[in-house]
Design a protein around this motif. Structure first.
Motif, PDB file in Angstrom:
ATOM      1  N   LYS A 159       0.837  -1.202   0.000  1.00  0.00           N
ATOM      2  CA  LYS A 159       0.000   0.000   0.000  1.00  0.00           C
ATOM      3  C   LYS A 159       0.870   1.250   0.000  1.00  0.00           C
ATOM      4  O   LYS A 159       0.612   2.209  -0.753  1.00  0.00           O
ATOM      5  N   TYR A 160       1.901   1.266   0.807  1.00  0.00           N
ATOM      6  CA  TYR A 160       2.802   2.421   0.852  1.00  0.00           C
ATOM      7  C   TYR A 160       3.566   2.587  -0.465  1.00  0.00           C
ATOM      8  O   TYR A 160       3.706   3.698  -0.974  1.00  0.00           O
ATOM      9  N   ARG A 161       4.055   1.484  -1.023  1.00  0.00           N
ATOM     10  CA  ARG A 161       4.792   1.584  -2.287  1.00  0.00           C
ATOM     11  C   ARG A 161       3.897   2.125  -3.389  1.00  0.00           C
ATOM     12  O   ARG A 161       4.331   2.925  -4.224  1.00  0.00           O
ATOM     13  N   GLY A 162       2.632   1.693  -3.393  1.00  0.00           N
ATOM     14  CA  GLY A 162       1.708   2.187  -4.396  1.00  0.00           C
ATOM     15  C   GLY A 162       1.465   3.669  -4.289  1.00  0.00           C
ATOM     16  O   GLY A 162       1.120   4.330  -5.279  1.00  0.00           O
ATOM     17  N   ASP A 163       1.654   4.233  -3.082  1.00  0.00           N
ATOM     18  CA  ASP A 163       1.457   5.672  -2.878  1.00  0.00           C
ATOM     19  C   ASP A 163       2.771   6.441  -2.891  1.00  0.00           C
ATOM     20  O   ASP A 163       2.818   7.607  -2.509  1.00  0.00           O
ATOM     21  N   GLY A 164       3.847   5.773  -3.309  1.00  0.00           N
ATOM     22  CA  GLY A 164       5.107   6.485  -3.510  1.00  0.00           C
ATOM     23  C   GLY A 164       6.096   6.392  -2.371  1.00  0.00           C
ATOM     24  O   GLY A 164       7.180   6.979  -2.451  1.00  0.00           O
ATOM     25  N   PHE A 165       5.798   5.649  -1.308  1.00  0.00           N
ATOM     26  CA  PHE A 165       6.717   5.534  -0.170  1.00  0.00           C
ATOM     27  C   PHE A 165       7.540   4.257  -0.346  1.00  0.00           C
ATOM     28  O   PHE A 165       7.275   3.222   0.268  1.00  0.00           O
ATOM     29  N   LEU A 166       8.564   4.357  -1.163  1.00  0.00           N
ATOM     30  CA  LEU A 166       9.325   3.171  -1.540  1.00  0.00           C
ATOM     31  C   LEU A 166      10.195   2.641  -0.415  1.00  0.00           C
ATOM     32  O   LEU A 166      10.610   1.484  -0.438  1.00  0.00           O
ATOM     33  N   LEU A 167      10.508   3.464   0.550  1.00  0.00           N
ATOM     34  CA  LEU A 167      11.391   3.047   1.644  1.00  0.00           C
ATOM     35  C   LEU A 167      10.624   2.697   2.916  1.00  0.00           C
ATOM     36  O   LEU A 167      11.232   2.486   3.972  1.00  0.00           O
ATOM     37  N   ALA A 168       9.308   2.638   2.835  1.00  0.00           N
ATOM     38  CA  ALA A 168       8.509   2.333   4.027  1.00  0.00           C
ATOM     39  C   ALA A 168       8.845   0.940   4.553  1.00  0.00           C
ATOM     40  O   ALA A 168       9.095   0.007   3.785  1.00  0.00           O
ATOM     41  N   ASP A 169       8.855   0.800   5.880  1.00  0.00           N
ATOM     42  CA  ASP A 169       9.104  -0.497   6.509  1.00  0.00           C
ATOM     43  C   ASP A 169       8.049  -0.720   7.585  1.00  0.00           C
ATOM     44  O   ASP A 169       7.517   0.245   8.164  1.00  0.00           O
ATOM     45  N   VAL A 170       7.742  -1.991   7.850  1.00  0.00           N
ATOM     46  CA  VAL A 170       6.648  -2.338   8.760  1.00  0.00           C
ATOM     47  C   VAL A 170       7.073  -3.514   9.624  1.00  0.00           C
ATOM     48  O   VAL A 170       7.725  -4.451   9.141  1.00  0.00           O
ATOM     49  N   TRP A 171       6.698  -3.475  10.901  1.00  0.00           N
ATOM     50  CA  TRP A 171       6.901  -4.579  11.834  1.00  0.00           C
ATOM     51  C   TRP A 171       5.563  -4.895  12.501  1.00  0.00           C
ATOM     52  O   TRP A 171       4.658  -4.065  12.521  1.00  0.00           O
ATOM     53  N   VAL A 172       5.452  -6.095  13.068  1.00  0.00           N
ATOM     54  CA  VAL A 172       4.213  -6.476  13.740  1.00  0.00           C
ATOM     55  C   VAL A 172       4.536  -7.159  15.063  1.00  0.00           C
ATOM     56  O   VAL A 172       5.563  -7.827  15.210  1.00  0.00           O
ATOM     57  N   ARG A 173       3.662  -6.943  16.014  1.00  0.00           N
ATOM     58  CA  ARG A 173       3.745  -7.695  17.269  1.00  0.00           C
ATOM     59  C   ARG A 173       2.313  -7.983  17.718  1.00  0.00           C
ATOM     60  O   ARG A 173       1.383  -7.214  17.437  1.00  0.00           O
ATOM     61  N   SER A 174       2.152  -9.116  18.382  1.00  0.00           N
ATOM     62  CA  SER A 174       0.828  -9.491  18.884  1.00  0.00           C
ATOM     63  C   SER A 174       0.966  -9.914  20.331  1.00  0.00           C
ATOM     64  O   SER A 174       1.961 -10.526  20.725  1.00  0.00           O
ATOM     65  N   GLU A 175      -0.041  -9.581  21.113  1.00  0.00           N
ATOM     66  CA  GLU A 175      -0.018  -9.945  22.531  1.00  0.00           C
ATOM     67  C   GLU A 175      -1.434 -10.197  23.019  1.00  0.00           C
ATOM     68  O   GLU A 175      -2.383  -9.529  22.604  1.00  0.00           O
TER      69      GLU A 175
END
Length: 449
Positions: A159-175
């Protein structure tokens, strides 16, 4: 009679296919003596334990037995498999109690899989949280699956790359904050929007790269353009380049994937503080240009309408058909005319013509009509013009090849083409594209509901 409480069967959640295999196998194993004492007895009551979020109806719908049925080992096995198949439970246990009256009380003890209580996204600024949640394959209240939560990382990045944020990074955690309730948190580093410093158009031989740059959705950064790169626009511009080339007659044009792409680099390698830019490259393989060589059209007797051609009519020769539109009527609806012979084959105009044929039938209720084109490439030479001029005189073509030759001969403007060769010698040898449409009218459509 003394009451007896026995665990008939239980299993913890593993892959459904493995559970099914185990359950089926157990049907054929020798039954324990205690379990045997319940087989064939009538079920007087079914009690459910452990339900929190799942409704009792879902459980009862999964059970292959009801109160009043007799206990069967196969149905107990099937119940276990069906309950796991709902995707709602981590542990399933079925216990039986033999009552004084000889009937059986079944107790089904269920341990639900944890559910998603909240989905939290931290760090988003340029894209709305609701838009990011919309790309995830789950929502609050769904059963929690760790793999699906991990898959969400890639979906948010896309989704970010499609909007031009090519360097976006994402992490996830669940608790698991409360019993059976899981909170999923995505941490986002949006990076930055990266401008386009240059767009290269390569591979062209006759089409001007400047013309192609003008039609692109994305532009290089400049005084009036922010030039922000967007991956979705990059893909759209590929189709724009192809469509433009095809309007100029390059009907076989292609985008070369090996020479097309984008690269992120430092604006100034010696000054990283100036940020990064994107260099975009499209490589177009033009192919050869094609020129309009006329249209011809005929109806398929096997697909002719039944309204004017009832089944009792035995004559099925093409000349005996009663089509909704005659070939001459259909040809008259089209943009390309016989007088356009020798002009550039504009594929955009051709597609509009094909759609016009379809629309003519649709507006008269023949929404299932089919228009099938076929193409013949004809080098523009005196010999070929002589050939098709001779074919015009056929009255009863002896075979399909002769019939097609006659159709082409009657659909191209031979005098105009002869004149073109004479006045412009460069036209000699150019390839005409002739299109023959075969129409299956099929039958009228009616509104059912």
């Amino acid at each position: 009679m003394k009451s007896i409480l026995v665990k008939l069967l239980s299993y913890r959640f593993i892959s459904l296919s493995l559970v099914a295999a185990i359950m089926v196998a157990m049907v054929f194993l020798p039954a324990h003596s205690e379990r045997k004492s319940f087989i064939g007895k009538k079920i007087s009551k079914i009690d459910l334990y452990g339900l929190v979020s799942v409704s009792e109806d879902i459980v009862y719908d999964a059970l292959p037995f009801r109160r009043g049925d007799v206990v069967k080992e196969t149905s107990i096995n099937e119940a276990i498999v069906n309950l796991f198949a709902t995707g709602d439970f981590e542990d399933v246990e079925i216990r039986a109690k033999l009552l004084d009256d000889g009937t059986v009380l079944l107790s089904i003890i269920l341990d639900e899989l944890p559910r998603i209580k909240d989905i939290i996204i931290i760090g988003e600024q340029e894209i709305y949280e609701a838009d990011l949640k919309a790309v995830l394959p789950f929502k609050e209240g769904d059963v929690f699956h760790e793999q699906k939560a991990a898959d969400g990382i890639g979906l948010i990045k896309d989704k970010y790359r499609g909007d031009g944020f090519l360097l976006a990074d994402v992490w996830v955690r669940s608790e698991e904050k409360t019993s059976g309730a899981v909170t999923i948190t995505y941490l986002v580093d949006e990076g930055q929007n990266i401008p386009i410093s240059r767009i290269n158009i390569t591979g062209t031989k006759k089409i001007s790269p400047v013309e192609l740059l003008d039609i692109l959705e994305q532009k290089e950064e400049g005084f009036l353009e922010d030039g922000i790169f967007r991956d979705t626009k990059f893909e759209e511009d590929k189709f724009k380049i192809l469509a433009y080339a095809k309007t100029l007659g390059y009907v076989d044009a292609e985008i070369d994937p090996a020479g097309t792409g984008y690269e992120i680099r430092w604006r100034n390698p010696k000054k990283p503080e100036e940020g990064r830019v994107v260099v975009v490259t499209y490589r177009l393989v033009e192919g050869d240009i094609r020129y309009f060589g006329g249209y011809s059209l005929e109806h398929d007797p096997l697909g002719i309408n039944q309204e004017f051609n009832p089944p009792e009519r035995k004559k099925k020769a093409r000349e005996d058909l009663n089509p909704v539109f005659t070939p001459e009527q259909l040809i008259s609806y089209l943009e390309f005319e016989p007088s356009d012979a020798g002009s550039v084959f504009d594929e955009g105009k051709y597609f509009r013509d094909r759609n016009s044929l379809q629309q003519a039938y649709s507006t008269h209720g023949y929404v299932f009509a089919q228009v099938q084109p076929s193409y013949t490439n004809i080098p523009l030479t005196e010999e070929n013009l002589d050939k098709y001029e001779a074919c015009q005189k056929f009255e009863n073509p002896p075979d399909d090849a002769s019939r097609r030759c006659m159709q082409i001969g009657k659909s191209i403007d031979i005098p105009k083409l002869r004149k073109l060769i004479k006045t412009d010698p460069k036209m000699r040898g150019r390839v005409l594209r002739h299109v023959h449409f075969e129409v299956r009218e099929n039958n009228l459509a009616y509104i059912e509901n």
